[in-house]
Design a protein around this motif. Structure first.
Motif, PDB file in Angstrom:
ATOM      1  N   PRO A  84       0.784  -1.235   0.000  1.00 35.30           N
ATOM      2  CA  PRO A  84       0.000   0.000   0.000  1.00 35.30           C
ATOM      3  C   PRO A  84       0.819   1.291   0.000  1.00 35.30           C
ATOM      4  N   SER A  85       0.104   2.421   0.228  1.00 31.18           N
ATOM      5  CA  SER A  85       0.679   3.770   0.236  1.00 31.18           C
ATOM      6  C   SER A  85       0.547   4.375   1.629  1.00 31.18           C
ATOM      7  N   THR A  86       1.148   5.593   1.825  1.00 27.89           N
ATOM      8  CA  THR A  86       1.038   6.236   3.134  1.00 27.89           C
ATOM      9  C   THR A  86       1.631   7.638   3.083  1.00 27.89           C
ATOM     10  N   VAL A  87       1.573   8.371   4.207  1.00 24.66           N
ATOM     11  CA  VAL A  87       2.346   9.598   4.374  1.00 24.66           C
ATOM     12  C   VAL A  87       3.156   9.494   5.656  1.00 24.66           C
ATOM     13  N   TYR A  88       4.347  10.098   5.635  1.00 27.92           N
ATOM     14  CA  TYR A  88       5.200  10.143   6.810  1.00 27.92           C
ATOM     15  C   TYR A  88       5.549  11.592   7.128  1.00 27.92           C
ATOM     16  N   ILE A  89       5.564  11.922   8.411  1.00 25.17           N
ATOM     17  CA  ILE A  89       5.843  13.278   8.874  1.00 25.17           C
ATOM     18  C   ILE A  89       6.877  13.212   9.991  1.00 25.17           C
ATOM     19  N   THR A  90       7.915  14.027   9.901  1.00 24.64           N
ATOM     20  CA  THR A  90       8.882  14.120  10.981  1.00 24.64           C
ATOM     21  C   THR A  90       8.934  15.557  11.483  1.00 24.64           C
ATOM     22  N   VAL A  91       8.940  15.724  12.819  1.00 26.41           N
ATOM     23  CA  VAL A  91       8.909  17.059  13.411  1.00 26.41           C
ATOM     24  C   VAL A  91       9.834  17.116  14.626  1.00 26.41           C
ATOM     25  N   VAL A  92      10.558  18.241  14.735  1.00 24.73           N
ATOM     26  CA  VAL A  92      11.316  18.565  15.945  1.00 24.73           C
ATOM     27  C   VAL A  92      10.983  20.006  16.299  1.00 24.73           C
ATOM     28  N   PRO A  97      14.801  11.540  13.671  1.00 29.03           N
ATOM     29  CA  PRO A  97      13.493  10.941  13.413  1.00 29.03           C
ATOM     30  C   PRO A  97      13.307  10.883  11.904  1.00 29.03           C
ATOM     31  N   PHE A  98      12.965   9.703  11.374  1.00 27.26           N
ATOM     32  CA  PHE A  98      12.856   9.591   9.917  1.00 27.26           C
ATOM     33  C   PHE A  98      11.910   8.466   9.544  1.00 27.26           C
ATOM     34  N   GLY A  99      11.514   8.473   8.297  1.00 22.07           N
ATOM     35  CA  GLY A  99      10.666   7.418   7.788  1.00 22.07           C
ATOM     36  C   GLY A  99      10.709   7.402   6.274  1.00 22.07           C
ATOM     37  N   CYS A 122      26.402  10.200   3.597  1.00 18.73           N
ATOM     38  CA  CYS A 122      25.469  11.113   2.928  1.00 18.73           C
ATOM     39  C   CYS A 122      24.812  12.044   3.954  1.00 18.73           C
ATOM     40  N   ASP A 123      24.446  13.253   3.510  1.00 14.39           N
ATOM     41  CA  ASP A 123      23.553  14.047   4.340  1.00 14.39           C
ATOM     42  C   ASP A 123      22.126  13.530   4.133  1.00 14.39           C
ATOM     43  N   VAL A 124      21.181  14.061   4.892  1.00 14.01           N
ATOM     44  CA  VAL A 124      19.841  13.481   4.861  1.00 14.01           C
ATOM     45  C   VAL A 124      19.192  13.595   3.480  1.00 14.01           C
ATOM     46  N   GLY A 165      10.440   9.759   1.360  1.00 19.04           N
ATOM     47  CA  GLY A 165      11.007   9.786   2.707  1.00 19.04           C
ATOM     48  C   GLY A 165      11.187  11.186   3.248  1.00 19.04           C
ATOM     49  N   GLN A 166      11.266  11.266   4.568  1.00 23.78           N
ATOM     50  CA  GLN A 166      11.544  12.527   5.257  1.00 23.78           C
ATOM     51  C   GLN A 166      12.503  12.228   6.412  1.00 23.78           C
ATOM     52  N   ALA A 167      13.386  13.167   6.694  1.00 28.23           N
ATOM     53  CA  ALA A 167      14.326  12.986   7.803  1.00 28.23           C
ATOM     54  C   ALA A 167      14.756  14.334   8.351  1.00 28.23           C
ATOM     55  N   ILE A 168      15.018  14.367   9.640  1.00 26.04           N
ATOM     56  CA  ILE A 168      15.611  15.539  10.293  1.00 26.04           C
ATOM     57  C   ILE A 168      16.787  15.071  11.122  1.00 26.04           C
ATOM     58  N   TRP A 169      17.956  15.665  10.895  1.00 22.20           N
ATOM     59  CA  TRP A 169      19.153  15.367  11.689  1.00 22.20           C
ATOM     60  C   TRP A 169      19.319  16.447  12.746  1.00 22.20           C
ATOM     61  N   ILE A 170      19.516  16.031  13.990  1.00 22.66           N
ATOM     62  CA  ILE A 170      19.670  16.959  15.109  1.00 22.66           C
ATOM     63  C   ILE A 170      21.141  17.036  15.498  1.00 22.66           C
ATOM     64  N   ASP A 171      21.718  18.220  15.388  1.00 22.91           N
ATOM     65  CA  ASP A 171      23.093  18.453  15.827  1.00 22.91           C
ATOM     66  C   ASP A 171      23.036  19.174  17.174  1.00 22.91           C
ATOM     67  N   TRP A 172      23.225  18.417  18.228  1.00 20.17           N
ATOM     68  CA  TRP A 172      23.096  18.978  19.577  1.00 20.17           C
ATOM     69  C   TRP A 172      24.225  19.947  19.903  1.00 20.17           C
ATOM     70  N   GLU A 173      25.399  19.694  19.368  1.00 17.23           N
ATOM     71  CA  GLU A 173      26.543  20.565  19.665  1.00 17.23           C
ATOM     72  C   GLU A 173      26.364  21.947  19.045  1.00 17.23           C
ATOM     73  N   LYS A 174      25.929  21.981  17.794  1.00 16.20           N
ATOM     74  CA  LYS A 174      25.731  23.263  17.110  1.00 16.20           C
ATOM     75  C   LYS A 174      24.367  23.882  17.433  1.00 16.20           C
ATOM     76  N   GLY A 175      23.446  23.053  17.921  1.00  9.26           N
ATOM     77  CA  GLY A 175      22.103  23.550  18.187  1.00  9.26           C
ATOM     78  C   GLY A 175      21.294  23.768  16.922  1.00  9.26           C
ATOM     79  N   THR A 176      21.530  22.933  15.892  1.00  9.42           N
ATOM     80  CA  THR A 176      20.863  23.120  14.612  1.00  9.42           C
ATOM     81  C   THR A 176      20.112  21.856  14.177  1.00  9.42           C
ATOM     82  N   LEU A 177      19.221  22.062  13.219  1.00  7.17           N
ATOM     83  CA  LEU A 177      18.432  20.985  12.628  1.00  7.17           C
ATOM     84  C   LEU A 177      18.649  20.986  11.120  1.00  7.17           C
TER      85      LEU A 177
END
Length: 528
Positions: A348-356, A427-429, A452-454, A501-513
């Motif tokens: 089947p099909s779907t939607v994926y959502i990632t949020v920070v 968080p990714f899917g 690779c980057d996201v 697909g969707q993905a968010i990378w969290i860089d805690w040291e830099k404080g960025t997404l």
């Protein structure tokens, strides 16, 4: 860094909050919710509700939902299973007595009780600041005032024209002027808008009890369904702890069965025994190993996985090192191993959502009506397009995924979350039916093995070994296709690209997404 001479997408960067969805309007709605003080969970629900209107082939309130939430991106992760159950009258004997040996995908029997609305309310209760009264407003506006059809949605609409022509109430609701919507068309769904208004006012009870539930039951029973009002009123969401494994120093988390995330974890356990970096990211060897890991993992899923409320699923044994080692020893680099041909009931099909959000609350969220345009059954008066998730059941007594009263089918939708040292890092899917475990594995290994980057990880060409055939996207070079054939793979090209697909990378040291979103869909990542 990508070559800016070539077509492609840049990663999206922000400090405060970020979302990635399959449609720009949904991403914008999520950002507006977070700017107004909402959490990641609030943003995910608002975006998903809107997608249920403007991306009707993939998702909606007539479907199911799974989510992983990690407050402030640290510590305990909560898993939400918002999948629906079979009617209490749905015994395997009932079907076999009538010579029905598989669930017809566009019949009332394919409709399990939709779990999304209850899941949204439970997730918001635990992690939200707003309620459905606020968060459904963008969806209500789109349904009542109209929305503009996007290109990928029009592509799917055209491909499903024959299905919609023969569905229940689908010509009325989903074929304006008797033909598929095309990009740029404006679509109105006032009946669905009215239903959403009722849910915004009275919450989940408006959907599972009263006039809306009565109309859904009347529609389904009118075409042979076994559903009752008690089946709808009795639906509940399950809150659990996730299951996981370790890959390249990172913890990878999935919702437990009846979600299929365990399939992806088994793939990772197998691939962790190989050094993928010995081979190029787009190579015969890499695609061969990915296919063999998938074939083994899908075979495991078919043999052992069902609804753990009714079937004994030994997750610990399946994720143990010995289980992977037993199968790794069979993999050969010069040929395809001999395995039974696994043919899952549905793709089947779907939607994926990632949020920070700005407080680093993390929400990995997925919602689906199963096949494109679900069961092609729209409730008579409410405009609710119903899923065909029960088509994923077997009608095979003794099988772990055999249909049974109140049982949840083996699912295909899987939100994922990667952590390191207890902190969320991604968080990714990856959407796309049966492709999802392979897609998540492909994207994650693109990042952790190939650097690779996201966005690069999501963009890379894909393949899915499904029903004995290696389905390959156009982006895979001809020499690699030929090399896979020489190893014994039967190959074919695919009409529709594999997932999104969707993905968010969290860089805690830099404080960025850093966000990425799949070019195979209409969407984007947005941040502020």
């Amino acid at each position: 860094m990508r070559n800016f001479h070539l077509a492609g997408r840049s990663t999206v960067h922000a400090q405060n909050a970020m979302v990635a969805t399959s449609h720009p309007q949904a991403a914008l709605a999520a950002i507006e919710v977070m700017r107004a003080g909402g959490t990641a969970a609030d943003a995910a629900v608002a975006a998903c509700a809107l997608l249920g209107v403007i991306e009707p082939q993939s998702t909606g309130i007539g479907g199911d939902c799974f989510a992983l939430v990690q407050p402030r991106g640290e510590g305990r992760i909560v898993s939400y299973n918002g999948s629906g159950r079979a009617p209490m009258a749905a015994t395997p004997e009932w079907y076999l007595e009538r010579k029905i040996h598989s669930v017809p995908l566009t019949s009332a029997h394919a409709v399990s009780i939709p779990g999304a609305i209850d899941a949204w309310e439970v997730i918001l209760r635990d992690h939200g600041k707003f309620g459905l009264d606020t968060l459904l407003q963008p969806a209500i506006k789109a349904a009542e005032e109209g929305y503009v059809v996007a290109p990928r949605i029009a592509f799917d609409w055209k491909n499903q024209f024959d299905k919609l022509k023969s569905g229940t109430n689908t010509e009325r609701y989903l074929l304006p002027h008797g033909k598929p919507a095309v990009a740029g068309d404006v679509i109105h769904q006032p009946e669905l808008g009215k239903t959403l208004r009722a849910i915004a006012k009275d919450g989940r009870d408006a959907f599972y009890k009263g006039a809306i539930a009565e109309d859904m039951v009347e529609t389904l029973r009118g075409i042979g369904g076994l559903h009752t009002l008690d089946d709808f009123a009795g639906h509940t969401t399950e809150t659990t702890i996730p299951i996981g494994t370790i890959y390249k120093g990172h913890d990878v988390w999935q919702c437990p069965p009846n979600g299929p995330g365990i399939t992806m974890l088994v793939m990772l356990n197998i691939l962790s025994r190989f050094d993928l970096t010995k081979f190029p990211a787009v190579s015969i060897e890499r695609f061969h190993l990915e296919a063999e890991a998938a074939r083994i993992a899908y075979m495991m899923r078919e043999q052992y996985i069902g609804d753990p409320a009714q079937v004994d699923v030994d997750v610990v044994r399946i994720l143990a090192k010995d289980f992977a080692d037993e199968h790794v020893s069979k993999i050969r680099m010069d040929r395809v191993i001999d395995l039974p041909n696994i043919a899952p009931p549905m793709n089947p099909s779907t939607v994926y959502i990632t949020v920070v959000d700005k407080d680093r609350n993390v929400c990995s969220f997925i919602n689906s009506i199963a096949h494109s345009f679900g069961s092609a059954i729209v409730s008579n008066k409410t405009g609710v397009l119903l899923q065909n998730r029960a088509g994923g059941f077997r009608i095979q007594p003794g099988h772990p995924n055999c249909i049974a009263p109140g049982k949840r089918p083996l699912h295909t939708i899987i939100p994922s979350l990667v952590t390191k040292g207890g902190r969320a890092v991604m968080p990714f899917g990856v959407m796309g039916g049966q492709y999802q475990p392979v897609g998540q594995t492909h994207v994650l290994t693109n990042i952790l093995d190939y650097g690779c980057d996201v966005q690069e990880a999501i963009d890379m060409p894909r393949g899915l070994h499904y029903e004995g055939v290696y389905q390959l996207e156009d982006g895979i070079p001809a020499d690699i296709v030929e090399g896979l054939k020489k190893l014994g793979h039967k190959t074919t090209s695919v009409v529709s690209p594999l997932g999104g697909g969707q993905a968010i990378w969290i860089d805690w040291e830099k404080g960025t997404l850093t966000g990425g979103s799949d070019p195979r869909k209409d969407g984007c990542a947005l941040g502020y």
